[in-house]
Structure formats: C-alpha cells, structure tokens
Design a protein around this motif. Structure first.
Motif, PDB file in Angstrom:
ATOM      1  N   GLY A 188       0.818  -1.217   0.000  1.00  0.00           N
ATOM      2  CA  GLY A 188       0.000   0.000   0.000  1.00  0.00           C
ATOM      3  C   GLY A 188       0.847   1.261   0.000  1.00  0.00           C
ATOM      4  O   GLY A 188       0.546   2.233  -0.702  1.00  0.00           O
ATOM      5  N   VAL A 202      -6.027   3.472  -6.700  1.00  0.00           N
ATOM      6  CA  VAL A 202      -7.167   2.670  -6.242  1.00  0.00           C
ATOM      7  C   VAL A 202      -7.229   1.354  -7.019  1.00  0.00           C
ATOM      8  O   VAL A 202      -7.413   0.275  -6.446  1.00  0.00           O
ATOM      9  N   PHE A 206      -6.630  -2.170  -4.834  1.00  0.00           N
ATOM     10  CA  PHE A 206      -7.721  -3.118  -4.617  1.00  0.00           C
ATOM     11  C   PHE A 206      -7.605  -4.346  -5.509  1.00  0.00           C
ATOM     12  O   PHE A 206      -8.312  -5.336  -5.283  1.00  0.00           O
ATOM     13  N   GLU A 210      -8.249  -5.773  -0.301  1.00  0.00           N
ATOM     14  CA  GLU A 210      -8.982  -4.619   0.227  1.00  0.00           C
ATOM     15  C   GLU A 210      -8.107  -3.822   1.183  1.00  0.00           C
ATOM     16  O   GLU A 210      -8.117  -2.585   1.176  1.00  0.00           O
ATOM     17  N   GLU A 211      -7.329  -4.516   2.026  1.00  0.00           N
ATOM     18  CA  GLU A 211      -6.444  -3.832   2.968  1.00  0.00           C
ATOM     19  C   GLU A 211      -5.399  -2.995   2.227  1.00  0.00           C
ATOM     20  O   GLU A 211      -5.138  -1.842   2.586  1.00  0.00           O
ATOM     21  N   GLU A 214      -7.099   0.140   0.646  1.00  0.00           N
ATOM     22  CA  GLU A 214      -7.424   1.203   1.611  1.00  0.00           C
ATOM     23  C   GLU A 214      -6.165   1.940   2.049  1.00  0.00           C
ATOM     24  O   GLU A 214      -6.159   3.178   2.170  1.00  0.00           O
ATOM     25  N   PHE A 215      -5.096   1.210   2.311  1.00  0.00           N
ATOM     26  CA  PHE A 215      -3.859   1.842   2.760  1.00  0.00           C
ATOM     27  C   PHE A 215      -3.225   2.656   1.632  1.00  0.00           C
ATOM     28  O   PHE A 215      -2.720   3.759   1.859  1.00  0.00           O
ATOM     29  N   THR A 217      -4.761   4.104  -0.859  1.00  0.00           N
ATOM     30  CA  THR A 217      -5.570   5.314  -1.073  1.00  0.00           C
ATOM     31  C   THR A 217      -5.255   6.365  -0.019  1.00  0.00           C
ATOM     32  O   THR A 217      -5.140   7.562  -0.325  1.00  0.00           O
ATOM     33  N   LEU A 218      -5.110   5.936   1.225  1.00  0.00           N
ATOM     34  CA  LEU A 218      -4.781   6.871   2.307  1.00  0.00           C
ATOM     35  C   LEU A 218      -3.427   7.530   2.064  1.00  0.00           C
ATOM     36  O   LEU A 218      -3.283   8.761   2.178  1.00  0.00           O
TER      37      LEU A 218
END
Length: 335
Positions: A188, A202, A206, A210-211, A214-215, A217-218
C-alpha cells in the motif's frame, strides 16, 4: 461595482467554448466507463483533435476560460478530500517517507532538468506532477508558472506522460510487489507513494487486496495534501523573482486559499458527507473539462517538438520516486 462573472455578456462570450469543453469531458468519461481508458487521457486526446476551435470563432474565449478559470475551481475543490484525521492514520515513519520522497522528487526534477536540456520550470512541472498527484498537480502547478509560448504544450505533454506512466504502473507495480514479497501495508505504501493518479492507485491497490487498497488510497491522499503548500510556495517564489518584470501574480492564488479553507473545514467535521460527495463530483468534472480545453489549445506538431529528452526526464523522475519509496519502505520494515 458589479462582479464580472455575474454579468450576462461575460457568460454569453464564454458559453460556446465552455459547452464544447464540457461535451468533450462527457465523451471522455463515457469512453472511460465503457472501454477502461483513463478519462483524463481521453479528454486531452479528444481536445487535441479539436484544436481548430481554439484558433478562431465563438469558442475561443470559452475554451480559454475553461483552461484557466474552471481549472482553478477543480483544484480548489480538491480540498474537501483532505482532513487531519488522514495524517493521524499513518505512522510518523510512513508520513516522513511519503513527504520526504515527494520533496526529494521535486528537487530531483529541478536539478535533472538541466541535464536533459529542459528549463527548471519544466523540471518543476514534471517533478511536481510525478511527486504529488499526476494530472491534477500538473494543472495546478502550470496555473502559477510564468506563461510562455510553450506553456500549453508542456502541460499537455506532462498530463499525457504521467497518465500513461500511471496506467503502466497500475499494471506493473502489483506484479513487482508480488515478486518482492511485500506485505499488504508495504504494498500500500509503495502504490500510494509512487503511482501518479488517484484512480490508478485505487485500481492497483484493490487489485491486490482490500487492505492494500485502503492503505494505498490513504497514502495517496497524503500526497494530494501537499499540492496546496507546494503551489503556494512556488507562487511566492515566482512572485518574488518576477518583481519589476511586469504584472505580479497574486500573493496567494485564490484556488490555493480555497483548497486550504476546505481542508480545514473538513478536518473540523464541518462539511456534511453529501456536500463532500457533491464537491468531489464537481471537482472531477471541472478538471476533466479544463484538461479538455487545454488539449484544444495544443497543436499536434507543437506537441511532437517536446522531444526524447523531455520524455526521458519524466520516466527518470518516475523511476527515482519508485526506488526511493521502495527503499524507504524496506528500511521502515526493519524497525
């Protein structure tokens, strides 16, 4: 005194060109949704095909307005994506790595530009686009750089270049992360800290898990946060250096103030979720419309004159950022 943008003649002069740019943006979005091509890339390529509309006729004024005024609106509204909570969600080491790599890439672009026969302004434009958030960063930086006869050409080249490289990274980086045996968090950080555009971050994240998504994207949004400070500092430096050479740019660009104000309001939880969603949508369409207009202002012969050294500079900046984040991520994993 009446506000110019509220007067009927203002909109009458700009509506034809603005409508054409918006139509190109809608077409680009349709192609993106149905054929998987990046919307920004489609908008700029379609715009280039309609270059003649920016040369004469009723659409000239509106296209110019879309390329500048609508652009500033889109960048300013990006602030609703940012909040203090995002920073708290990352560890100090990760935050330092992401922001440190961002600053190092911009500095590298400024220094390397001369070696590739390019101006420092071009190095800042490409380095900033690679380091921060791709096409959006390129357009924001271009808005405060001194104007010259190759401004539109350089911007179009940068937008096309970072979009293509970002799409390639979305495909290649997940394979590379798998070969290197990176865990979800390290992957991520790698994706979010290196891929140029948010959509591709993104997509890459993904596609792994999923983890990871999300990381990634953050981390990517942390890079987006740096857009306003970088543009603000650049505007101040350009203003200081341009003293006595003609009209000076504003001390702080209005769209930067809007970005910072919206980020502050969002950090305080004062912007309702529906408003954030709406502003995000307006921002996306504004940027898509603006880049379509920028494409219309660019001729293919002029774009081809950019040359191999400029392409090489963009690729080297991308590789530099990737190696820096990968190396830094490995160091963090050791502690």
């Amino acid at each position: 005194m009446a506000v110019p943008v509220l007067t009927k003649p203002f909109w009458q002069a700009r509506l034809p060109g603005l409508a054409v740019a918006a139509l190109v943006a809608v077409t680009a979005q349709f192609l993106s949704e149905h054929y998987g091509a990046p919307a920004m890339l489609m908008a700029i390529l379609l715009g280039i095909a309609l270059h003649f509309l920016s040369e004469e006729g009723k659409t000239v004024v509106g296209i110019e307005f879309a390329a500048k005024g609508v652009l500033r609106l889109g960048v300013g509204l990006l602030g609703v994506r940012i909040s203090l909570e995002m920073f708290l969600g990352l560890g100090a080491e990760t935050l330092a790595l992401v922001l440190g790599a961002l600053v190092a890439t911009i500095c590298f672009g400024l220094l390397a530009a001369r070696g590739f026969g390019q101006s420092r302004a071009f190095g800042f434009l490409t380095g900033g686009a690679v380091a921060i958030c791709g096409a959006s960063a390129a357009m924001a930086i271009a808005a405060v750089l001194p104007r010259h006869d190759k401004s539109e050409r350089d911007l179009v080249f940068t937008v096309v270049g970072v979009t293509v490289l970002s799409t390639m990274a979305m495909i290649v980086y997940p394979i590379l992360a798998g070969r290197l045996g990176l865990d979800a968090q390290a992957t991520g950080i790698f994706f979010g800290g290196t891929i140029h555009d948010v959509a591709q971050v993104v997509g890459a994240g993904f596609s792994v898990s999923e983890e990871t998504g999300e990381f990634a994207t953050l981390v990517k949004l942390i890079r987006v946060t740096a857009l306003a400070p970088v543009v603000l500092i650049a505007a101040l430096l350009i203003r200081a250096q341009g003293a006595g050479t003609g009209p000076r740019p504003p001390l702080v660009p209005g769209f930067v103030l809007a970005f910072l104000a919206l980020a502050a309001l969002n950090s305080l939880g004062l912007i309702p979720a529906p408003v954030i969603e709406f502003a995000n949508g307006v921002s996306r369409w504004a940027l898509l419309t603006a880049i379509a207009a920028v494409g219309m202002k660019t001729s293919i012969p002029g774009l081809l004159k950019v040359g191999g050294p400029a392409i090489s500079l963009l690729v080297v900046e991308t590789v530099f950022l990737a190696l820096l984040v990968l190396g830094g991520g490995q160091v963090i994993a050791l502690f």
